[in-house]
Motif scaffolding. Structure first.
Motif, PDB file in Angstrom:
ATOM      1  N   TYR A  42       0.343  -1.287   0.334  1.00 42.62           N
ATOM      2  CA  TYR A  42      -0.090  -0.267   0.153  1.00 42.62           C
ATOM      3  C   TYR A  42       0.751   1.266  -0.546  1.00 42.62           C
ATOM      4  CZ  TYR A  42      -4.349  -2.261  -0.119  1.00 42.62           C
ATOM      5  OH  TYR A  42      -5.863  -2.538   0.027  1.00 42.62           O
ATOM      6  N   PRO A 240      -7.943  -4.012 -13.496  1.00 41.96           N
ATOM      7  CA  PRO A 240      -8.413  -3.049 -13.011  1.00 41.96           C
ATOM      8  C   PRO A 240      -7.378  -3.159 -11.272  1.00 41.96           C
ATOM      9  CG  PRO A 240      -8.960  -5.076 -13.337  1.00 41.96           C
ATOM     10  CD  PRO A 240      -8.308  -5.291 -14.043  1.00 41.96           C
ATOM     11  N   TYR A 241      -6.639  -4.125 -11.194  1.00 42.57           N
ATOM     12  CA  TYR A 241      -5.827  -4.609 -10.134  1.00 42.57           C
ATOM     13  C   TYR A 241      -5.667  -3.182  -9.654  1.00 42.57           C
ATOM     14  CZ  TYR A 241      -6.542  -9.376 -11.928  1.00 42.57           C
ATOM     15  OH  TYR A 241      -6.698  -9.907 -12.359  1.00 42.57           O
ATOM     16  N   ILE A 244      -8.362   0.064  -8.554  1.00 41.77           N
ATOM     17  CA  ILE A 244      -8.856  -0.150  -7.307  1.00 41.77           C
ATOM     18  C   ILE A 244      -8.513  -0.466  -6.272  1.00 41.77           C
ATOM     19  CG2 ILE A 244      -9.194  -3.248  -7.481  1.00 41.77           C
ATOM     20  CD1 ILE A 244     -11.455  -0.708  -6.924  1.00 41.77           C
ATOM     21  N   LYS A 245      -6.703  -0.862  -6.375  1.00 41.40           N
ATOM     22  CA  LYS A 245      -6.109  -0.727  -5.239  1.00 41.40           C
ATOM     23  C   LYS A 245      -6.512   0.674  -4.781  1.00 41.40           C
ATOM     24  CE  LYS A 245      -1.484  -2.852  -2.723  1.00 41.40           C
ATOM     25  NZ  LYS A 245      -1.114  -3.952  -3.427  1.00 41.40           N
ATOM     26  N   ALA A 247      -7.706   3.297  -5.616  1.00 47.64           N
ATOM     27  CA  ALA A 247      -9.259   4.142  -5.698  1.00 47.64           C
ATOM     28  C   ALA A 247      -9.148   3.631  -3.828  1.00 47.64           C
ATOM     29  CB  ALA A 247     -10.143   3.209  -5.881  1.00 47.64           C
ATOM     30  N   PHE A 248      -8.955   2.747  -2.835  1.00 44.47           N
ATOM     31  CA  PHE A 248      -9.694   2.560  -1.692  1.00 44.47           C
ATOM     32  C   PHE A 248      -8.423   3.000  -1.150  1.00 44.47           C
ATOM     33  CE2 PHE A 248      -7.898  -0.533   1.697  1.00 44.47           C
ATOM     34  CZ  PHE A 248      -8.980  -0.544   2.219  1.00 44.47           C
ATOM     35  N   VAL A 251      -9.457   6.976  -0.903  1.00 49.81           N
ATOM     36  CA  VAL A 251     -10.558   6.862  -0.458  1.00 49.81           C
ATOM     37  C   VAL A 251     -10.972   6.814   1.083  1.00 49.81           C
ATOM     38  CG1 VAL A 251     -12.642   6.271   0.185  1.00 49.81           C
ATOM     39  CG2 VAL A 251     -12.162   6.368  -1.995  1.00 49.81           C
ATOM     40  N   LEU A 252      -9.902   6.249   1.820  1.00 48.83           N
ATOM     41  CA  LEU A 252      -9.261   5.896   2.631  1.00 48.83           C
ATOM     42  C   LEU A 252      -8.405   7.454   3.403  1.00 48.83           C
ATOM     43  CD1 LEU A 252      -7.872   2.997   4.677  1.00 48.83           C
ATOM     44  CD2 LEU A 252     -10.049   3.887   5.047  1.00 48.83           C
ATOM     45  N   PHE A 254      -8.470  10.404   1.784  1.00 50.23           N
ATOM     46  CA  PHE A 254      -9.345  11.432   1.715  1.00 50.23           C
ATOM     47  C   PHE A 254     -10.295  11.585   3.250  1.00 50.23           C
ATOM     48  CE2 PHE A 254      -9.843  14.063  -2.020  1.00 50.23           C
ATOM     49  CZ  PHE A 254      -8.289  13.888  -2.416  1.00 50.23           C
ATOM     50  N   ALA A 255     -10.599  10.499   3.811  1.00 52.54           N
ATOM     51  CA  ALA A 255     -11.464  10.203   4.997  1.00 52.54           C
ATOM     52  C   ALA A 255     -10.098  10.779   6.326  1.00 52.54           C
ATOM     53  CB  ALA A 255     -11.441   8.883   5.418  1.00 52.54           C
ATOM     54  N   ALA A 258     -10.598  14.750   5.327  1.00 47.29           N
ATOM     55  CA  ALA A 258     -11.688  15.150   5.736  1.00 47.29           C
ATOM     56  C   ALA A 258     -11.870  14.988   7.245  1.00 47.29           C
ATOM     57  CB  ALA A 258     -13.059  14.727   5.690  1.00 47.29           C
ATOM     58  N   TYR A 259     -10.423  14.326   8.252  1.00 46.13           N
ATOM     59  CA  TYR A 259     -11.263  14.407   9.819  1.00 46.13           C
ATOM     60  C   TYR A 259     -10.724  15.329   9.938  1.00 46.13           C
ATOM     61  CZ  TYR A 259     -10.610  12.559  14.409  1.00 46.13           C
ATOM     62  OH  TYR A 259     -10.374  12.803  16.028  1.00 46.13           O
ATOM     63  N   PHE A 260      -9.171  15.978   9.705  1.00 47.65           N
ATOM     64  CA  PHE A 260      -8.600  17.056   9.693  1.00 47.65           C
ATOM     65  C   PHE A 260      -9.079  18.559   9.438  1.00 47.65           C
ATOM     66  CE2 PHE A 260      -5.682  14.835  10.778  1.00 47.65           C
ATOM     67  CZ  PHE A 260      -4.219  15.334  11.401  1.00 47.65           C
ATOM     68  N   PHE A 262     -12.771  18.904   8.709  1.00 50.94           N
ATOM     69  CA  PHE A 262     -14.213  19.211   9.420  1.00 50.94           C
ATOM     70  C   PHE A 262     -14.130  19.499  10.526  1.00 50.94           C
ATOM     71  CE2 PHE A 262     -14.574  17.773   5.400  1.00 50.94           C
ATOM     72  CZ  PHE A 262     -15.894  18.670   4.375  1.00 50.94           C
TER      73      PHE A 262
ATOM     74  N   ARG B 257     -20.016  23.537   9.776  1.00 51.40           N
ATOM     75  CA  ARG B 257     -18.478  22.151   8.992  1.00 51.40           C
ATOM     76  C   ARG B 257     -18.743  21.013   9.481  1.00 51.40           C
ATOM     77  NH1 ARG B 257     -14.291  22.810  12.647  1.00 51.40           N
ATOM     78  NH2 ARG B 257     -14.421  24.501  13.706  1.00 51.40           N
ATOM     79  N   PHE B 265     -17.357  12.528   6.681  1.00 53.85           N
ATOM     80  CA  PHE B 265     -16.537  11.244   7.288  1.00 53.85           C
ATOM     81  C   PHE B 265     -17.164   9.878   7.039  1.00 53.85           C
ATOM     82  CE2 PHE B 265     -14.416   9.156  11.255  1.00 53.85           C
ATOM     83  CZ  PHE B 265     -13.124   9.577  10.223  1.00 53.85           C
ATOM     84  N   LEU B 268     -17.321   8.992   3.096  1.00 54.64           N
ATOM     85  CA  LEU B 268     -16.080   8.126   2.509  1.00 54.64           C
ATOM     86  C   LEU B 268     -15.697   6.717   3.537  1.00 54.64           C
ATOM     87  CD1 LEU B 268     -13.608  11.496   2.118  1.00 54.64           C
ATOM     88  CD2 LEU B 268     -14.730  10.192   0.889  1.00 54.64           C
ATOM     89  N   ALA B 272     -15.031   3.239   1.618  1.00 50.08           N
ATOM     90  CA  ALA B 272     -13.878   3.239   1.087  1.00 50.08           C
ATOM     91  C   ALA B 272     -13.651   1.926   1.177  1.00 50.08           C
ATOM     92  CB  ALA B 272     -13.264   3.884   2.263  1.00 50.08           C
ATOM     93  N   LEU B 275     -15.174  -0.508  -1.531  1.00 52.50           N
ATOM     94  CA  LEU B 275     -13.833  -0.266  -2.663  1.00 52.50           C
ATOM     95  C   LEU B 275     -13.174  -1.202  -1.806  1.00 52.50           C
ATOM     96  CD1 LEU B 275     -12.655   3.257  -2.871  1.00 52.50           C
ATOM     97  CD2 LEU B 275     -13.629   1.492  -5.359  1.00 52.50           C
ATOM     98  N   LYS B 279     -11.800  -4.548  -4.160  1.00 50.76           N
ATOM     99  CA  LYS B 279     -10.892  -4.989  -4.885  1.00 50.76           C
ATOM    100  C   LYS B 279     -10.335  -6.305  -4.176  1.00 50.76           C
ATOM    101  CE  LYS B 279      -6.352  -5.017  -2.915  1.00 50.76           C
ATOM    102  NZ  LYS B 279      -5.920  -6.300  -2.050  1.00 50.76           N
ATOM    103  N   TRP B 283      -8.721  -8.595  -7.084  1.00 50.45           N
ATOM    104  CA  TRP B 283      -7.934  -9.958  -6.726  1.00 50.45           C
ATOM    105  C   TRP B 283      -7.626 -10.866  -6.961  1.00 50.45           C
ATOM    106  CZ3 TRP B 283      -3.156  -7.739  -5.981  1.00 50.45           C
ATOM    107  CH2 TRP B 283      -2.413  -5.850  -6.600  1.00 50.45           C
TER     108      TRP B 283
END
Lengths: 428, 295
Positions: A42, A240-241, A244-245, A247-248, A251-252, A254-255, A258-260, A262, B257, B265, B268, B272, B275, B279, B283
């Motif tokens: 990862y 796709p390998y 998709i990895k 993308a996962f 998104v994590l 970005f979560a 987002a925590y910081f 918001f 906000r 949150f 997402l 996730a 996804l 995945k 795989w």
């Protein structure tokens, strides 16, 4: 890695375009058929994350620029206007300010991944150097962006950093005057920083294209550091390998972002930057943003101003020559027991330098800064050149496929030499 | 090899030495400045919201006490009715604003004139400029309070500053301000204060120009059904209320906000999760990820 293209246009228009500007072919070869080593972990998702962070910074930045006023008397108020009166202005500004920190978190993980797995070694030296250039451009962009709200830390940070250039003999003062557009940090400084802050991200984008191009020529490194030998066995198609990895992971990430953004949007900033810039009042402690702290500590470790400046630049310049400093033929630290321990000591050193950068330059902190600065350079100039000469690496797997599939057989009970070689049972 | 192990041991020793040396060195805060106690604010944490009644009381304290010297140049009367704030009604705002005489103009004769305030007007400034403010305050400059709650903080130290990420502690500014407003004390024996200086436990360096401004019973709060104020009319309560008001003025869209943040949150995280399973499914087509294969 970028072998013969496997793109076959099907639609008439695709065939027509392919004969004139094969853009779809380039996209197909780069992001669909592109072969990726099958054993990437990862840590390899941060390249894609960085790409998205750059896009996010440019998008929010362009919107902020529509509402921002680059003038010494209006900048602070216009930023507050964005926070208060522009619809979702607070979202754009917090996304941009926290996005800069996220960008640096991702880039540091990306860089340390490269350091650990030896991604800077042949044939990826140019790829690595392009990365160092991106890092430098990022630092310049972030520094100038931090000046724009024209708070106390903006103003005094700009004063301290631009003043560094005055350390250079003969030309120093001229450079500083040129940077300031006058004889102190003032409105001309703000306007030129704004202009450059808008320009540099697009330069970063340009170098990123070169970075990705170089990557697609040499192919990705991988956790074993063993190059791809048979494309069919050692690699899998990007889509796709990897898609998709990535993308996962994205998104994590970005979560996390987002925590910081918001919930604790001011955690990574400094309270003093909500005080409008005041040339008559110096803050008790001038500290840069967290991502500059290790370099700030190196700067202040040296009692001599010019020496400090040179050492700080050297801390980044040493990365450029790193491919030739590391004498080991083995890329991945997973197979270098001694170098791996040095790597972790180096990582701790960087964290300690970051902490010291946030302390005032007095008493024990100066001594500690000097100590860890020495350790920082020792990693590049002593540990890596020497370890390559006397370290006995573990046995490398024969190929990427063997490292992955061999383990599988090992797990099912069969004793396979290749699988064993990946385990820590060789002498070190 | 031995040399290598020795150097690693030396590195570990340096680390331990660094920490103990640093912990022995004096605190670097600019002298004085006791750490403020944490107050239980209604707006802390991911679900925090402002208490409308508290913001309205806080505005009253600002208007009757602080505004004599402190401007809030970024605030407009209309802000007081916007969602997520004190949420005064439109009629209340018009009445609040109309109490002030605002200088406007020039008119068609080229002259400035005075008119009653409107909701779109900024809060009037107590002094025309910094010089006038200093002249009236013995040389001290009463700061603009618009974003003061975000412009103040105090050092949390290790490891609290890391825990703050998890606990979402963002109230360093409000905690400090509340402590400061109620932190006036007699100076310690042997300390002679000059005229215009005051001793405050929480001020960095302890000497502050602003005198103690909040006293019990000074501001009259709106009465409840029983003819009494629902909260005590004490200096402590005034301080908490006005600081809540200042936090809102520094971060007027905080409720929006946090509310958007909760949705984003959770979205997402769910996305996730989906996804991740997608995945895994994709795989699993690869032989080494086929069911039954060990990892």
């Amino acid at each position: 890695m970028s072998g013969p293209s496997s793109y076959v246009p099907k639609l008439g228009i695709a065939k027509w375009l392919d004969a004139r500007l094969p853009l779809p072919r380039l996209m197909y070869d780069s992001f669909i058929a592109y072969p990726v080593p099958r054993n990437l972990n990862y840590f390899w998702t941060f390249g894609g994350i960085l790409m998205l962070m750059l896009v996010s910074q440019i998008l929010t930045g362009v919107i902020l620029a529509m509402h921002y006023t680059p003038h010494a008397t209006l900048a602070f108020t216009s930023v507050e206007g964005i926070m208060r009166d522009v619809e979702y202005g607070w979202l754009m500004r917090y996304m941009h300010a926290n996005g800069a920190s996220m960008f640096f978190i991702a880039v540091y993980i990306h860089i340390f991944r490269g350091l650990y797995y030896g991604s800077y070694k042949a044939p990826r030296e140019v790829l690595w150097i392009l990365g160092v250039i991106i890092f430098l451009l990022m630092m310049a962009t972030a520094f100038m962006g931090y000046v724009l709200p024209w708070g106390q830390m903006s103003f005094w940070g700009a004063t301290v950093i631009t003043n560094l250039f005055s350390a250079f003999p003969i030309v120093g003062e001229t450079i500083v005057t040129f940077l300031w557009g006058g004889y102190s940090v003032d409105n001309p400084t703000l306007t030129r920083f704004f202009s450059l802050h808008f320009l540099l991200p697009f330069m970063i984008f340009g170098v990123v294209i070169l970075h990705v191009w170089a990557l697609h020529v040499t192919g990705q490194n991988n956790p074993t550091g063993v190059e791809v030998k048979a494309v069919a066995k050692d690699t899998i198609p990007f889509t796709p390998y990897a898609t998709i990895k990535d993308a996962f992971a994205l998104v994590l990430f970005f979560a996390f972002f987002a925590y910081f953004l918001f919930f604790i949007p001011n955690y990574l900033g400094h309270a003093d930057n909500y005080i409008p810039a005041n040339p008559a009042v110096t803050p008790a402690h001038i500290v840069p943003e967290w991502y500059f702290l290790p370099f700030y500590a190196i700067l202040r470790a040296v009692p001599d101003k010019l020496g400090g400046v040179l050492l700080m630049f050297a801390a980044i310049a040493v990365l450029v020559v790193l491919p030739w400093l590391d004498t080991s033929k083995v890329k991945s630290m997973s197979y270098r027991p001694l170098a791996r321990q040095c790597f972790w000591a180096f990582a701790v050193t960087c964290v300690m330098l970051g902490w010291l950068g946030s302390r005032p330059a007095e008493g024990i902190y100066v001594t500690l800064s000097q100590l860890f600065t020495a350790l920082y350079f020792a990693y590049f100039l002593i540990a890596l050149p020497l370890l390559g000469l006397f370290e006995t690496p573990k046995k490398l797997p024969g190929s990427i496929a063997e490292s992955v599939l061999g383990k599988m057989k090992g797990g099912s009970g069969a004793v396979v030499g290749a699988a064993a070689s990946a385990e820590p049972n060789t002498k070190g | 090899m031995t040399l290598f192990r020795t150097s690693l041991a030396a590195f570990a020793a340096i680390m331990i030495g660094a920490f103990s040396a640093a912990s022995l060195s004096p605190a670097h805060a600019a002298g004085g400045g006791t750490k403020p106690p944490a107050h239980d604010w209604s707006f802390d944490g991911p679900f925090g919201t402002f208490d409308r009644a508290q913001l309205q009381r806080g505005y009253k304290v600002y208007r009757e006490v602080c505004s004599a010297c402190h401007a809030m140049s970024l605030m407009r009367f209309r802000n007081l009715s916007q969602k997520g704030g004190p949420e005064f009604t439109e009629a209340q705002i018009r009445a609040l604003a109309a109490d002030f005489k605002i200088s406007d103009g020039p008119n068609e004769q080229g002259e400035m004139f005075e008119r009653p305030g409107r909701p779109s007007d900024a809060f009037p400034k107590p002094f025309p400029n910094e010089q006038a403010a200093r002249a009236a305050n013995g040389g001290a400059y009463p700061l603009d309070l618009s974003v003061i709650a975000k412009a103040r903080n105090y050092e949390r130290g290790f490891p609290l500053f890391l825990l703050d990420i998890i606990t979402q502690y963002q109230e360093g500014g409000p905690d400090y301000l509340k402590a400061l407003l109620t932190g006036y004390e007699d100076p310690p024996k042997g300390v002679e204060l000059l005229p215009g200086q005051n001793w405050n436990k929480y001020m960095a360096g302890n000497i502050i120009g602003m005198p103690n401004m909040l006293n019990d019973g000074q501001v009259e709060y709106p009465k409840g059904a029983d003819g009494k104020s629902p909260v005590p009319e004490t200096a402590k309560q005034y301080a908490a209320d006005v600081v809540a008001f200042l936090m809102w003025s520094a971060e007027p869209h905080m409720e929006q906000r946090k509310s958007i943040g909760r949705q984003v949150f959770i979205f997402l995280l769910l996305f996730a999760g989906l996804l991740y399973f997608t995945k895994k499914r994709i795989w699993s087509r690869l032989p080494e990820h086929a069911p039954g294969a060990a990892h």
